[in-house]
Design an enzyme around this catalytic site. Structure first.
Site, PDB file in Angstrom:
ATOM      1  N   HIS A   1       0.832  -1.201   0.000  1.00 53.26           N
ATOM      2  CA  HIS A   1       0.000   0.000   0.000  1.00 53.26           C
ATOM      3  C   HIS A   1       0.861   1.243   0.000  1.00 53.26           C
ATOM      4  CE1 HIS A   1      -3.303   2.727   0.891  1.00 53.26           C
ATOM      5  NE2 HIS A   1      -4.092   1.727   0.590  1.00 53.26           N
TER       6      HIS A   1
ATOM      7  N   LYS B   1     -12.778   7.387  -9.256  1.00 58.95           N
ATOM      8  CA  LYS B   1     -12.146   8.678  -9.528  1.00 58.95           C
ATOM      9  C   LYS B   1     -12.630   9.241 -10.863  1.00 58.95           C
ATOM     10  CE  LYS B   1      -7.715   8.800 -10.569  1.00 58.95           C
ATOM     11  NZ  LYS B   1      -7.529   9.517 -11.851  1.00 58.95           N
TER      12      LYS B   1
END
Length: 879
Positions: free
Chosen positions: A151, A544
């Site tokens: 991550h 997004k």
């Protein structure tokens, strides 16, 4: 906020604090007192007094006074206060985790419907509703494939995580009722020591972790929980299904958990992941799983002291021992000396030695493959059954068989991912016959490494190759053609997986898939693997691209169309869900999400990414990890039943018109914001986006390019991360208010919330995002952008969304119907507020003060980055 509003806010927070269970309150109080003591020892009572002043102001909701207070502090004091609140969140988080595990264990002991038996309850429900034959058929095809990923916004250092684990272990020891006063006193001394270490350990990394650092971090979860937990899940299910016969006969269900990993294999946008890194990542995985299997085998061998007179070995067991004697007579003699007349024990002790040899790459004595080890364990099991010792055959030995079946010698299937444009360029160079670029050489080297991994561990260790931003069938064909060039006739087995990410790509997915199955290599793979085919759906970039509402609906629609395509072509489809940890990237409870999938799309198989920031929360504690696996697999079974599929189909038909209105209105509202002139620059000013890129959080860069001049330049993860830091969480809710208002019919929307699972999950996630949003504080961030038009759009949509979500939920406050979750958020918010005011101080200085010299800029950025770590810990997610 008016005085009345402040008082109401304080009352809400007081109520939340009052509702905390006594055991949790005691743990938090103990750790809080210890932290206070450490602060005084470090910098004196004035530091603790300042922390307490800020805490009291934020609990009272007096933001103006809180901002004034933090503005008066010298820089060093502001840093210390930020660190104090960050440490507090780490301590609170571990306390809550331990409390969740404690509640699970107490439920199990109480005889109430235990959380750990949800999977068995699902089987029972399916047997009742659809018949035992249907339940067994679903169980036989059940697959749960969590894929661990690194991550790039994991805000905690490994050193901090290690200290937190030590504190957690000490705190758990205090629950032992056998502990005496002296032991408790020593335990408290240890807690003080470890909290002091936590305080004195820098919350910020000084260098960016390497991909191999990320691999090693993931290994901690395997060693501490997953290696044992997966077998425990099988055991619990077998106990429930077999009843009193459990442990005396073959298990009812075959292993169904298969771990995957992108850590060390995902090179899309990460130049630090090379072919050499992928090879080493697999070596690290293999070393860890072989060590674990060796230890488990040796321990079992030492305890399986069955004499040959009472439990005679089978001929195959004797043959294995004799074959080993011919290769290594000294070893067998040593084992026989220590275990005379105990052939079953001898075989296990021999196996442990062979596992050690396998780890040491001793080809003469080690096991060639995990299947060879598994075969010996099956021979041992059959021998025990034949000798009249079924409890030994299906007891701890079965646990070991489950472990090797689930993890093999590779631990997790290492998946490779690369961008389609990289393959296109590489193939053009290869076909052109000229000198190859470094990037193309790297692509070919990666494919050769996949072949090498398969040679040692088998194709199951590394054969999936994910192509991000798949736009056409040629993007898949390119990987096969590059593999031919790389391998030069040597064997390699590849399943090339298309990844559809943007709204447009999701819309065009079926056409791409139609063309893909016409490719010769794809047809060959379908024939070889029982017509299995995998398709990955990207949640992050789609959200997004078109906003959370339209992305959710587009993903559902794509699932439905891809499922229908698979049925038309007799394909056994696995949909791979690229879900993030944050709600704006498809996060949220995975079991709820499974039940909201398109009808027919699950079919007993569920695969998803487990993001690095969420891995410790889901798998760091054994009881919580077991609960998570059971919940997801139970939901996977239920979602595959005709009743659930029919409900989903009926809901899609019934609410189809509402879906269209929601989609159009939400997309319009979202694009009105993100496509406005100057939006990207404004976004960079009102959030700490620029500073987040300077944090050495992960091995993967946070951006696709050097600068952010448009939304397309920005990766989805820092997009969500930046919004959450500014307490906006827009990727989790923006556009929903406009969508609900466009429908306008509250009764119809409440009906949808009751009977349309997809809408229900979308509303729940938005409610959570809104609960973590603070309108007062986000307004202060928006002021930094000097664009009142865009700020007003954001504030209006927030007000509209909150109003309509509460209408549909028929509630007067967010999370009112989710008591435990609401309590956790309410408890955290005032402490997160404290860090937000400190962050605003730093961000405002960086954005508005042109007189800063280089040293002042560095110090101010450091304060800001400290608050980033703290806010991430407080909100319990980043990107």
């Amino acid at each position: 906020m008016t005085e009345t509003g402040s008082q109401a806010n304080a009352r809400t927070r007081t109520r939340a604090r009052f509702e905390v269970p006594e055991e949790l309150r005691a743990d938090v109080r103990l750790l809080g007192e210890i932290l206070g003591r450490i602060l005084v020892e470090y910098a004196g009572q004035p530091l603790l007094d300042d922390v307490e002043k800020l805490r009291e102001l934020t609990i009272a909701g007096d933001g103006e006074a809180a901002e004034q207070l933090v503005a008066t502090w010298p820089h060093e004091r502001a840093e210390d206060v930020a660190r104090a609140f960050t440490c507090y969140f780490h301590l609170t988080n571990l306390s809550e985790e331990l409390h969740r595990a404690r509640v699970l264990r107490e439920r199990d002991r109480s005889g109430d419907a235990p959380a750990v038996s949800e999977l068995a309850q699902a089987v029972e429900q399916i047997s009742t509703d659809a018949g035992e034959q249907q339940a067994r058929a679903l169980l036989n095809g059940l697959e749960f494939r969590p894929v661990l990923t690194a991550h790039p916004t994991e805000a905690r250092r490994r050193a901090v995580l290690a200290t937190i684990r030590r504190i957690s272990s000490l705190l758990e020891e205090r629950n032992d009722p056998r502990a005496g006063e002296a032991e408790l006193a020593e335990n408290r001394r240890g807690l003080v020591e470890q909290v002091d270490i936590l305080w004195r350990t820098s919350q910020l990394r000084t260098s960016r972790p390497t991909p191999l650092d990320e691999v090693r971090s993931a290994m901690a979860v395997f060693e501490e929980t997953l290696f044992d937990v997966v077998g425990n899940v099988y055991r619990r299910l077998d106990d429930a299904l077999a009843g009193d016969a459990a442990g005396t006969r073959p298990p009812v269900v075959a292993p169904f958990v298969r771990l995957g990993s992108w850590i060390g294999g995902d090179r899309d946008g990460n130049p630090n992941v090379t072919a050499a890194i992928t090879r080493e990542a697999m070596q690290i995985q293999a070393d860890h799983v072989l060590r674990a299997l060796e230890q488990a085998t040796d321990q079992l061998g030492r305890s399986l002291t069955l004499d040959a007179a009472t439990t005679p070995p089978s001929a195959p067991v004797r043959r294995i021992l004799e074959d080993a004697r011919a290769v290594n007579p000294e070893l067998i003699a040593d084992i026989e000396t220590r275990s005379p007349s105990e052939p079953h024990r001898q075989l296990l002790l021999l196996a442990a030695r062979r596992l050690a040899a396998t780890r040491g790459r001793d080809a003469d004595f080690g096991y060639p493959r995990a299947s060879d080890f598994a075969h010996e364990l099956k021979v041992l099991q059959d021998s025990l059954v034949s000798a009249g010792a079924p409890r030994q055959a299906y007891g701890q030995l079965q646990q070991l068989i489950w472990q090797v079946s689930s993890f093999g010698f590779h631990l997790a299937e290492l998946e490779v991912r690369q961008h389609s444009s990289v393959h296109a360029k590489a193939l053009e160079e290869v076909l052109g016959g000229g000198e190859l670029s470094d990037q193309t050489e790297e692509v070919l080297a990666t494919l050769r490494v996949i072949g090498q991994i398969q040679q040692r561990f088998g194709p199951e260790a590394c054969r999936r190759y994910v192509v991000s931003f798949t736009r056409n069938a040629g993007d898949l064909a390119a990987v096969y053609e590059l593999a031919d060039a790389a391998m030069d006739g040597r064997p390699i087995e590849l399943d090339v997986v298309p990844l559809f990410e943007t709204g447009e790509d999701l819309q065009n997915s079926v056409e791409v898939l139609d063309n893909a199955i016409q490719l010769t290599r794809v047809r060959h793979r379908l024939t070889a693997n029982d017509r299995r085919f995998e398709v990955m759906l990207g949640y992050s970039d789609s959200a997004k691209d078109v906003g959370p509402v339209s992305a959710t609906l587009a993903l559902y629609d794509a699932q439905a169309r891809i499922t229908a395509w698979a049925q038309r072509n007799a394909i056994r489809l696995t949909l791979f869900h690229g879900r993030g940890g944050a709600l704006g990237r498809g996060g949220g409870p995975a079991n709820r999400a499974v039940l909201a999938q398109a009808p027919g799309s699950v079919a007993g198989r569920f695969k998803l990414t487990e993001q690095g920031e969420a891995i410790p929360a889901r798998y760091g504690n054994a009881a919580i990890a077991q609960r998570h696996i059971e919940q997801v697999t139970a939901a996977t079974l239920l979602a595959s039943t005709p009743a659930i599929e029919e409900r989903a189909t009926a809901a899609a038909d019934r609410f189809g018109e509402i879906e269209k209105v929601l989609d159009e209105a939400a997309r319009t509202a979202y694009h009105r914001l993100v496509k406005a002139d100057g939006f990207a620059e404004w976004f960079g000013r009102v959030t700490p986006l620029e500073e987040l890129g300077q944090l050495p959080l992960g091995s993967r860069p946070a951006r696709r390019g050097v600068a952010v001049s448009s939304l397309e330049d920005l990766r989805a993860i820092p997009w969500v991360f930046a919004w959450s830091q500014a307490r906006v969480n827009a990727p989790g809710w923006y556009g929903l208010g406009s969508a609900l208002q466009a429908v306008g019919d509250v009764a119809a929307l409440q009906d949808a919330n009751k009977n349309w699972p997809l809408f229900q999950v979308m509303l729940e996630n938005a409610e959570m995002s809104l609960a973590k949003t603070d309108r007062r504080i986000l307004g202060r961030y928006l002021e930094l952008g000097d664009r009142p038009d865009l700020s007003q759009l954001m504030l209006d949509e927030h007000e509209l969304t909150t109003e309509w979500v509460l209408k549909v939920l028929d509630s007067d406050r967010l999370l009112a119907g989710r008591r435990v979750l609401g309590r956790a958020v309410e408890l955290r918010n005032p402490y997160v507020d404290a860090l937000s005011y400190l962050q605003l101080r730093a961000l405002r200085t960086l954005r508005t003060d042109d007189s800063l010299d280089e040293e002042q800029i560095v110090r101010t950025r450091r304060l800001l980055l400290l608050t980033v770590s703290g806010v991430a810990a407080g909100l319990q997610n980043t990107g």
